[in-house]
Design a protein around this motif. Structure first.
Motif, PDB file in Angstrom:
ATOM      1  N   PHE A  15       2.907  -5.217  -6.009  1.00 32.11           N
ATOM      2  CA  PHE A  15       2.617  -5.481  -4.756  1.00 32.11           C
ATOM      3  C   PHE A  15       1.380  -5.359  -4.392  1.00 32.11           C
ATOM      4  O   PHE A  15       0.577  -6.272  -3.847  1.00 32.11           O
ATOM      5  CB  PHE A  15       3.398  -5.058  -3.650  1.00 32.11           C
ATOM      6  CG  PHE A  15       4.997  -5.011  -3.773  1.00 32.11           C
ATOM      7  CD1 PHE A  15       5.502  -6.429  -3.662  1.00 32.11           C
ATOM      8  CD2 PHE A  15       5.741  -3.954  -4.302  1.00 32.11           C
ATOM      9  CE1 PHE A  15       6.907  -6.685  -3.646  1.00 32.11           C
ATOM     10  CE2 PHE A  15       7.111  -4.540  -4.302  1.00 32.11           C
ATOM     11  CZ  PHE A  15       7.779  -5.462  -4.149  1.00 32.11           C
ATOM     12  N   GLU A  16       0.491  -4.190  -4.884  1.00 30.99           N
ATOM     13  CA  GLU A  16      -0.967  -3.922  -4.740  1.00 30.99           C
ATOM     14  C   GLU A  16      -1.631  -4.984  -5.468  1.00 30.99           C
ATOM     15  O   GLU A  16      -2.717  -5.513  -4.862  1.00 30.99           O
ATOM     16  CB  GLU A  16      -1.241  -2.542  -4.986  1.00 30.99           C
ATOM     17  CG  GLU A  16      -0.694  -1.588  -3.868  1.00 30.99           C
ATOM     18  CD  GLU A  16      -0.959  -0.231  -4.464  1.00 30.99           C
ATOM     19  OE1 GLU A  16      -1.662   0.103  -5.384  1.00 30.99           O
ATOM     20  OE2 GLU A  16      -0.630   0.756  -3.809  1.00 30.99           O
ATOM     21  N   GLU A  17      -1.205  -5.062  -6.620  1.00 22.71           N
ATOM     22  CA  GLU A  17      -1.980  -6.214  -7.479  1.00 22.71           C
ATOM     23  C   GLU A  17      -1.892  -7.528  -6.790  1.00 22.71           C
ATOM     24  O   GLU A  17      -2.928  -8.423  -6.897  1.00 22.71           O
ATOM     25  CB  GLU A  17      -1.377  -6.417  -8.837  1.00 22.71           C
ATOM     26  CG  GLU A  17      -1.653  -5.080  -9.650  1.00 22.71           C
ATOM     27  CD  GLU A  17      -0.843  -5.000 -11.013  1.00 22.71           C
ATOM     28  OE1 GLU A  17      -0.157  -5.886 -11.523  1.00 22.71           O
ATOM     29  OE2 GLU A  17      -1.289  -3.978 -11.951  1.00 22.71           O
ATOM     30  N   GLU A  18      -0.713  -8.054  -6.573  1.00 19.21           N
ATOM     31  CA  GLU A  18      -0.402  -9.306  -5.682  1.00 19.21           C
ATOM     32  C   GLU A  18      -1.586  -9.260  -4.310  1.00 19.21           C
ATOM     33  O   GLU A  18      -2.096 -10.469  -4.317  1.00 19.21           O
ATOM     34  CB  GLU A  18       0.879  -9.520  -5.424  1.00 19.21           C
ATOM     35  CG  GLU A  18       1.235 -11.039  -4.876  1.00 19.21           C
ATOM     36  CD  GLU A  18       2.691 -11.133  -4.486  1.00 19.21           C
ATOM     37  OE1 GLU A  18       3.063 -11.790  -3.503  1.00 19.21           O
ATOM     38  OE2 GLU A  18       3.581 -10.371  -5.194  1.00 19.21           O
ATOM     39  N   GLN A  19      -1.559  -8.274  -3.834  1.00 13.34           N
ATOM     40  CA  GLN A  19      -2.260  -8.261  -2.450  1.00 13.34           C
ATOM     41  C   GLN A  19      -3.672  -8.447  -2.991  1.00 13.34           C
ATOM     42  O   GLN A  19      -4.449  -9.340  -2.333  1.00 13.34           O
ATOM     43  CB  GLN A  19      -2.215  -7.074  -1.721  1.00 13.34           C
ATOM     44  CG  GLN A  19      -0.703  -7.169  -1.013  1.00 13.34           C
ATOM     45  CD  GLN A  19      -0.834  -5.799  -0.147  1.00 13.34           C
ATOM     46  OE1 GLN A  19      -1.354  -4.950  -0.142  1.00 13.34           O
ATOM     47  NE2 GLN A  19       0.510  -5.742   0.708  1.00 13.34           N
ATOM     48  N   GLU A  20      -4.325  -7.862  -4.015  1.00 15.63           N
ATOM     49  CA  GLU A  20      -5.732  -7.863  -4.327  1.00 15.63           C
ATOM     50  C   GLU A  20      -5.955  -9.337  -4.924  1.00 15.63           C
ATOM     51  O   GLU A  20      -6.917  -9.926  -4.596  1.00 15.63           O
ATOM     52  CB  GLU A  20      -6.018  -7.145  -5.617  1.00 15.63           C
ATOM     53  CG  GLU A  20      -6.007  -5.341  -5.288  1.00 15.63           C
ATOM     54  CD  GLU A  20      -6.150  -4.506  -6.406  1.00 15.63           C
ATOM     55  OE1 GLU A  20      -6.268  -4.988  -7.369  1.00 15.63           O
ATOM     56  OE2 GLU A  20      -6.095  -3.443  -6.310  1.00 15.63           O
ATOM     57  N   LEU A  21      -4.998  -9.927  -5.739  1.00 14.63           N
ATOM     58  CA  LEU A  21      -5.210 -11.495  -6.151  1.00 14.63           C
ATOM     59  C   LEU A  21      -5.414 -12.371  -4.819  1.00 14.63           C
ATOM     60  O   LEU A  21      -5.928 -13.307  -5.018  1.00 14.63           O
ATOM     61  CB  LEU A  21      -4.088 -11.760  -6.893  1.00 14.63           C
ATOM     62  CG  LEU A  21      -3.975 -11.144  -8.263  1.00 14.63           C
ATOM     63  CD1 LEU A  21      -2.542 -11.563  -9.223  1.00 14.63           C
ATOM     64  CD2 LEU A  21      -5.321 -11.905  -9.289  1.00 14.63           C
ATOM     65  N   GLN A  22      -4.563 -12.067  -3.769  1.00 14.95           N
ATOM     66  CA  GLN A  22      -4.494 -12.962  -2.719  1.00 14.95           C
ATOM     67  C   GLN A  22      -5.937 -12.582  -2.109  1.00 14.95           C
ATOM     68  O   GLN A  22      -6.548 -13.639  -1.432  1.00 14.95           O
ATOM     69  CB  GLN A  22      -3.436 -12.746  -1.786  1.00 14.95           C
ATOM     70  CG  GLN A  22      -2.099 -13.173  -2.194  1.00 14.95           C
ATOM     71  CD  GLN A  22      -0.922 -12.882  -1.210  1.00 14.95           C
ATOM     72  OE1 GLN A  22      -1.134 -12.121  -0.391  1.00 14.95           O
ATOM     73  NE2 GLN A  22       0.190 -13.238  -1.706  1.00 14.95           N
ATOM     74  N   ALA A  23      -6.399 -11.663  -2.111  1.00 17.77           N
ATOM     75  CA  ALA A  23      -7.845 -11.134  -1.207  1.00 17.77           C
ATOM     76  C   ALA A  23      -8.694 -11.900  -2.129  1.00 17.77           C
ATOM     77  O   ALA A  23      -9.656 -12.323  -1.497  1.00 17.77           O
ATOM     78  CB  ALA A  23      -7.763  -9.566  -1.080  1.00 17.77           C
ATOM     79  N   GLN A  24      -8.828 -12.033  -3.299  1.00 15.58           N
ATOM     80  CA  GLN A  24      -9.811 -12.447  -4.004  1.00 15.58           C
ATOM     81  C   GLN A  24      -9.812 -14.092  -3.860  1.00 15.58           C
ATOM     82  O   GLN A  24     -10.910 -14.633  -3.983  1.00 15.58           O
ATOM     83  CB  GLN A  24      -9.714 -12.152  -5.605  1.00 15.58           C
ATOM     84  CG  GLN A  24     -10.002 -10.580  -5.799  1.00 15.58           C
ATOM     85  CD  GLN A  24      -9.613 -10.252  -7.128  1.00 15.58           C
ATOM     86  OE1 GLN A  24      -9.207 -11.257  -8.133  1.00 15.58           O
ATOM     87  NE2 GLN A  24      -9.837  -9.194  -7.584  1.00 15.58           N
TER      88      GLN A  24
END
Length: 111
Positions: free
Chosen positions: A101-110
């Motif tokens: 979930f943290e990785e997915e949030q980082e991808l969305q933020a980028q």
């Protein structure tokens, strides 16, 4: 002259015939009970309620002061609030669950 609704001594119950002061004694007992109830409801119960409210108020004030002190400790000098780190480290199993979930949030933020 006798009243038509008056009872004679012969018509009185046997317990009353033996002691003519029975109504007076019963009246005194009723007055004592009434005064005891009046004292209970006007003095004893309000004092007990007031004392309980003071104790509850003291506990409430103590809890509020603790919450205020904790909030003051969580504020930086510039006024921003920071959260204290938990004293217990998270288990590796929970960290593994949160990682995707943290990785997915980082991808969305980028993006």
């Amino acid at each position: 002259m006798t009243r038509p609704d008056a009872i004679t001594r012969a018509q009185m119950p046997p317990s009353s015939r033996e002691n003519p002061l029975t109504p007076v004694i019963i009246g005194i007992i009723v007055v004592i009970i009434f005064l005891a109830l009046l004292l209970l409801f006007t003095v004893v119960i309000p004092l007990t309620a007031e004392h309980g409210a003071e104790k509850r108020s003291d506990r409430f004030d103590f809890a509020v002061n603790n919450a205020v002190n904790q909030a003051m400790e969580n504020v930086h000098e510039n006024g921003t609030i920071f959260q204290k780190e938990p004293s217990v480290p998270m288990s590796p199993g929970l960290l593994a669950i949160e990682k995707p979930f943290e990785e997915e949030q980082e991808l969305q933020a980028q993006s």
